[in-house]
Design a protein around this motif. Structure first.
Motif, PDB file in Angstrom:
ATOM      1  N   ALA A  11       6.463   3.821 -12.462  1.00  0.00           N
ATOM      2  CA  ALA A  11       6.220   2.445 -12.028  1.00  0.00           C
ATOM      3  C   ALA A  11       6.928   1.510 -13.000  1.00  0.00           C
ATOM      4  CB  ALA A  11       4.732   2.155 -11.994  1.00  0.00           C
ATOM      5  N   ILE A  12       7.744   0.617 -12.469  1.00  0.00           N
ATOM      6  CA  ILE A  12       8.513  -0.314 -13.287  1.00  0.00           C
ATOM      7  C   ILE A  12       8.065  -1.738 -12.972  1.00  0.00           C
ATOM      8  CG2 ILE A  12      10.819  -1.047 -13.973  1.00  0.00           C
ATOM      9  CD1 ILE A  12      10.236   1.980 -14.338  1.00  0.00           C
ATOM     10  N   HIS A  13       7.825  -2.515 -13.997  1.00  0.00           N
ATOM     11  CA  HIS A  13       7.486  -3.917 -13.802  1.00  0.00           C
ATOM     12  C   HIS A  13       8.623  -4.784 -14.344  1.00  0.00           C
ATOM     13  CE1 HIS A  13       2.991  -3.842 -12.789  1.00  0.00           C
ATOM     14  NE2 HIS A  13       3.452  -2.599 -12.663  1.00  0.00           N
ATOM     15  N   VAL A  14       9.039  -5.737 -13.522  1.00  0.00           N
ATOM     16  CA  VAL A  14      10.056  -6.708 -13.899  1.00  0.00           C
ATOM     17  C   VAL A  14       9.364  -8.056 -14.037  1.00  0.00           C
ATOM     18  CG1 VAL A  14      12.176  -7.875 -13.186  1.00  0.00           C
ATOM     19  CG2 VAL A  14      11.861  -5.441 -12.664  1.00  0.00           C
ATOM     20  N   VAL A  15       9.551  -8.696 -15.170  1.00  0.00           N
ATOM     21  CA  VAL A  15       8.891  -9.977 -15.424  1.00  0.00           C
ATOM     22  C   VAL A  15       9.943 -11.077 -15.349  1.00  0.00           C
ATOM     23  CG1 VAL A  15       7.364 -11.266 -16.947  1.00  0.00           C
ATOM     24  CG2 VAL A  15       7.304  -8.759 -16.962  1.00  0.00           C
ATOM     25  N   GLY A  16       9.851 -11.862 -14.279  1.00  0.00           N
ATOM     26  CA  GLY A  16      10.819 -12.928 -14.042  1.00  0.00           C
ATOM     27  C   GLY A  16      11.608 -12.673 -12.778  1.00  0.00           C
ATOM     28  N   ALA A  17      11.501 -13.593 -11.818  1.00  0.00           N
ATOM     29  CA  ALA A  17      12.147 -13.409 -10.512  1.00  0.00           C
ATOM     30  C   ALA A  17      13.323 -14.354 -10.335  1.00  0.00           C
ATOM     31  CB  ALA A  17      11.134 -13.604  -9.387  1.00  0.00           C
ATOM     32  N   GLY A  18      14.180 -14.422 -11.356  1.00  0.00           N
ATOM     33  CA  GLY A  18      15.449 -15.114 -11.234  1.00  0.00           C
ATOM     34  C   GLY A  18      16.541 -14.120 -10.886  1.00  0.00           C
ATOM     35  N   PRO A  19      17.814 -14.538 -10.944  1.00  0.00           N
ATOM     36  CA  PRO A  19      18.904 -13.628 -10.577  1.00  0.00           C
ATOM     37  C   PRO A  19      18.919 -12.326 -11.363  1.00  0.00           C
ATOM     38  CG  PRO A  19      19.714 -15.873 -10.651  1.00  0.00           C
ATOM     39  CD  PRO A  19      18.298 -15.916 -11.161  1.00  0.00           C
ATOM     40  N   GLN A  30      16.482   0.827  -5.451  1.00  0.00           N
ATOM     41  CA  GLN A  30      17.470   1.666  -4.775  1.00  0.00           C
ATOM     42  C   GLN A  30      17.540   3.056  -5.393  1.00  0.00           C
ATOM     43  OE1 GLN A  30      20.851  -0.941  -5.177  1.00  0.00           O
ATOM     44  NE2 GLN A  30      20.695  -1.678  -3.067  1.00  0.00           N
ATOM     45  N   ALA A  31      17.147   3.161  -6.661  1.00  0.00           N
ATOM     46  CA  ALA A  31      17.111   4.464  -7.330  1.00  0.00           C
ATOM     47  C   ALA A  31      15.831   5.230  -7.018  1.00  0.00           C
ATOM     48  CB  ALA A  31      17.251   4.279  -8.838  1.00  0.00           C
ATOM     49  N   GLY A  32      14.968   4.643  -6.197  1.00  0.00           N
ATOM     50  CA  GLY A  32      13.762   5.340  -5.765  1.00  0.00           C
ATOM     51  C   GLY A  32      12.528   5.057  -6.587  1.00  0.00           C
ATOM     52  N   LEU A  33      12.572   4.058  -7.469  1.00  0.00           N
ATOM     53  CA  LEU A  33      11.423   3.750  -8.312  1.00  0.00           C
ATOM     54  C   LEU A  33      10.520   2.712  -7.646  1.00  0.00           C
ATOM     55  CD1 LEU A  33      13.140   3.494 -11.811  1.00  0.00           C
ATOM     56  CD2 LEU A  33      12.133   5.489 -10.720  1.00  0.00           C
ATOM     57  N   LYS A  34       9.262   2.765  -7.998  1.00  0.00           N
ATOM     58  CA  LYS A  34       8.297   1.764  -7.544  1.00  0.00           C
ATOM     59  C   LYS A  34       8.429   0.550  -8.460  1.00  0.00           C
ATOM     60  CE  LYS A  34       3.315   0.921  -7.056  1.00  0.00           C
ATOM     61  NZ  LYS A  34       3.486   0.160  -5.813  1.00  0.00           N
ATOM     62  N   VAL A  35       8.721  -0.610  -7.875  1.00  0.00           N
ATOM     63  CA  VAL A  35       9.021  -1.799  -8.673  1.00  0.00           C
ATOM     64  C   VAL A  35       8.084  -2.945  -8.294  1.00  0.00           C
ATOM     65  CG1 VAL A  35      10.784  -3.472  -9.344  1.00  0.00           C
ATOM     66  CG2 VAL A  35      11.448  -1.111  -8.824  1.00  0.00           C
ATOM     67  N   VAL A  36       7.503  -3.552  -9.319  1.00  0.00           N
ATOM     68  CA  VAL A  36       6.694  -4.768  -9.156  1.00  0.00           C
ATOM     69  C   VAL A  36       7.368  -5.882  -9.950  1.00  0.00           C
ATOM     70  CG1 VAL A  36       4.468  -5.869  -9.553  1.00  0.00           C
ATOM     71  CG2 VAL A  36       4.565  -3.444  -8.910  1.00  0.00           C
ATOM     72  N   VAL A  37       7.565  -7.022  -9.304  1.00  0.00           N
ATOM     73  CA  VAL A  37       8.160  -8.186  -9.960  1.00  0.00           C
ATOM     74  C   VAL A  37       7.083  -9.251 -10.141  1.00  0.00           C
ATOM     75  CG1 VAL A  37       9.894 -10.019  -9.801  1.00  0.00           C
ATOM     76  CG2 VAL A  37      10.409  -7.724  -8.917  1.00  0.00           C
ATOM     77  N   HIS A  38       6.998  -9.794 -11.342  1.00  0.00           N
ATOM     78  CA  HIS A  38       6.049 -10.866 -11.646  1.00  0.00           C
ATOM     79  C   HIS A  38       6.807 -12.188 -11.789  1.00  0.00           C
ATOM     80  CE1 HIS A  38       2.683  -8.095 -12.653  1.00  0.00           C
ATOM     81  NE2 HIS A  38       3.682  -7.284 -12.975  1.00  0.00           N
ATOM     82  N   GLU A  39       6.304 -13.224 -11.138  1.00  0.00           N
ATOM     83  CA  GLU A  39       6.901 -14.565 -11.219  1.00  0.00           C
ATOM     84  C   GLU A  39       5.780 -15.571 -11.442  1.00  0.00           C
ATOM     85  OE1 GLU A  39       8.603 -17.918 -11.467  1.00  0.00           O
ATOM     86  OE2 GLU A  39       9.879 -16.118 -11.375  1.00  0.00           O
ATOM     87  N   THR A 136       3.678 -13.543  -7.153  1.00  0.00           N
ATOM     88  CA  THR A 136       3.865 -14.899  -7.659  1.00  0.00           C
ATOM     89  C   THR A 136       2.583 -15.365  -8.356  1.00  0.00           C
ATOM     90  OG1 THR A 136       3.203 -15.814  -5.520  1.00  0.00           O
ATOM     91  CG2 THR A 136       5.562 -15.467  -5.885  1.00  0.00           C
ATOM     92  N   ARG A 137       2.723 -16.452  -9.093  1.00  0.00           N
ATOM     93  CA  ARG A 137       1.625 -16.985  -9.924  1.00  0.00           C
ATOM     94  C   ARG A 137       1.056 -15.908 -10.848  1.00  0.00           C
ATOM     95  NH1 ARG A 137       0.791 -19.651  -4.895  1.00  0.00           N
ATOM     96  NH2 ARG A 137       0.966 -21.926  -5.079  1.00  0.00           N
ATOM     97  N   SER A 138       1.935 -15.062 -11.316  1.00  0.00           N
ATOM     98  CA  SER A 138       1.552 -14.008 -12.253  1.00  0.00           C
ATOM     99  C   SER A 138       2.330 -14.250 -13.544  1.00  0.00           C
ATOM    100  CB  SER A 138       1.883 -12.622 -11.665  1.00  0.00           C
ATOM    101  OG  SER A 138       1.498 -11.596 -12.551  1.00  0.00           O
ATOM    102  N   ARG A 139       1.665 -14.840 -14.509  1.00  0.00           N
ATOM    103  CA  ARG A 139       2.313 -15.305 -15.736  1.00  0.00           C
ATOM    104  C   ARG A 139       2.056 -14.328 -16.875  1.00  0.00           C
ATOM    105  NH1 ARG A 139       4.083 -20.049 -18.065  1.00  0.00           N
ATOM    106  NH2 ARG A 139       3.676 -20.309 -20.284  1.00  0.00           N
TER     107      ARG A 139
END
Length: 408
Positions: A11-19, A30-39, A136-139
């Motif tokens: 499980a991968i978490h990305v913090v920040g939903a910009g470019p 695309q590599a098959g990982l589970k991804v959560v993005v926090h914005e 969203t609204r996840s700081r």
């Protein structure tokens, strides 16, 4: 793939939903990982949408060595990023989202729609199809041991992903989400973070009250701006506080450093870059008869009222044609300061490049990767900012995948 296999995926978490963050999320999904993005804001990519108001300059078509030179001290880092995801790759990616592009007369590359919203809608649809979850609204408010801690509308939430990409931006336009609040949390982990400074920002000029009232908001174009031995063509905007615009932004790092060192710096504006001093002199020598000087300048050399006013603002106008032509080709303007981070398009400073390894991973915090404006690099507008932001997201995703693979 069985359900148990899916649950076993990292499980991968990305913090920040910009470019940078969304690019990393796409590559990882695309590599098959589970991804959560926090914005932390109510919707993603707000700064990208703001950039789209000016046409969304994606990248630039100039030769690569000149392109890389725009990144100054960070040129070698940018070289590594852009080697993997360069202008042609970015254009292909944008067009793959159904957004045709074109190259403008200046060499800059834009989507034909000239705005960010169609591109962002198509991108978010692709991410949804890849299974990327955007919260969203996840700081993010720091670490608690191995856990990431987030502030959400439902209270504090803790996560312990297998790896993290931090792409929180710098500290410019804080109302859009890039507020730099993460700086002390990384410093507490032993990460060196260079102080934030405004980049691609306007500069202060001590205009007279009358000039400010009448000409603020007027463009000067085409012009060239010279700082010592560097000359940049483009557009300059007169503002209430001074000057801004693409030609100013291209010199902003050098201008900022000069003002920090000496308190002021002089630049020279060529108000008629398409004509030589000799050509101007010949035209200005034509009889004026009863015409005012402003009318004479408008009729003979097509100098608009804003440029004439600038010449008068910066000194008395010479009577002889040669001296006047020389002033038009090198109008001196003294800059006495620069605007703050809240008015800057981007920032210098951030996570020191020496604090991350070749995979974009924090040396002090294995498994945490950094992308985008969080890192200590800067570039002028003109496509260089967005190109490096996207490319750094690709680099962080590649590094993360390599790191996961090395763990077996």
């Amino acid at each position: 793939m069985t359900q148990s296999d899916r649950q076993a995926e990292p499980a991968i978490h990305v913090v920040g939903a910009g470019p940078a963050g969304l690019t990393a999320a796409e590559r990882l999904a695309q590599a098959g990982l589970k991804v959560v993005v926090h914005e932390q804001r109510p919707s993603p990519a707000r700064k990208l949408l703001m950039a789209g108001r000016g046409g969304l300059n994606l990248t630039h078509s100039e030769p690569m060595e000149r392109f890389l030179g725009r990144y100054g001290p960070a040129a070698e880092t940018a070289r590594a990023w852009i080697a993997d995801f360069g202008p042609d790759d970015l254009i292909a990616w944008v067009e793959g989202l159904g957004q045709p592009t074109f190259v403008g007369s200046s060499g800059r590359v834009f989507p034909r729609a000239m705005k960010a919203s169609p591109l962002l809608r198509a991108w978010l649809a692709r991410l949804e199809g890849l299974g990327v979850e955007i919260r969203t609204r996840s700081r993010w408010i720091g670490w608690s041991g191995a856990d990431l801690v987030f502030e959400t509308p439902d209270g504090e939430r803790r996560e312990r992903p297998d790896a993290v990409v931090l792409a929180l931006g710098g500290a410019s336009w804080p109302r859009l989400g890039s507020d730099g609040d993460w700086k002390p949390w990384l410093e507490a982990e032993g990460v060196t973070v260079a102080p934030f400074r405004p980049a691609n920002v306007g500069f202060d000029v001590d205009w007279s009250v009358a000039f400010r009232a009448r000409f603020a908001g007027r463009p000067l174009k085409p012009v060239s701006v010279r700082l010592k031995d560097r000359t940049v063509p483009g557009e300059v905007m007169l503002t209430r506080y001074g000057l801004e615009g693409g030609a100013i932004y291209a010199l902003s790092a050098a201008l900022r450093e000069a003002i920090e060192a000496d308190g002021q710096v002089d630049i020279h504006l060529d108000l008629k870059p398409g004509l030589t001093v000799e050509q101007l002199t010949e035209r200005l020598a034509r009889p004026r008869f009863k015409a005012s000087l402003a009318t004479h300048l408008r009729k003979t050399v097509k100098l608009d009222p804003s440029a004439v006013a600038l010449l008068r603002e910066t000194g008395s106008l010479p009577a002889d044609p040669l001296s006047l032509a020389q002033r038009i080709k090198a109008a001196s303007v003294r800059l006495t300061g620069f605007q703050g981070l809240d008015r800057a398009i981007s920032t210098a400073g951030g996570v020191a490049l020496e604090a991350v390894d070749a995979r974009s991973m924090l040396i002090a915090r294995p498994g945490v990767f950094v992308a985008g404006e969080m890192l200590d690099w800067e570039a002028p507008t003109g496509g260089y900012l967005l190109q490096a932001s996207f490319a750094s997201g690709v680099a962080a995703a590649r590094g993360l995948l390599d790191w996961l693979g090395s763990k077996g």
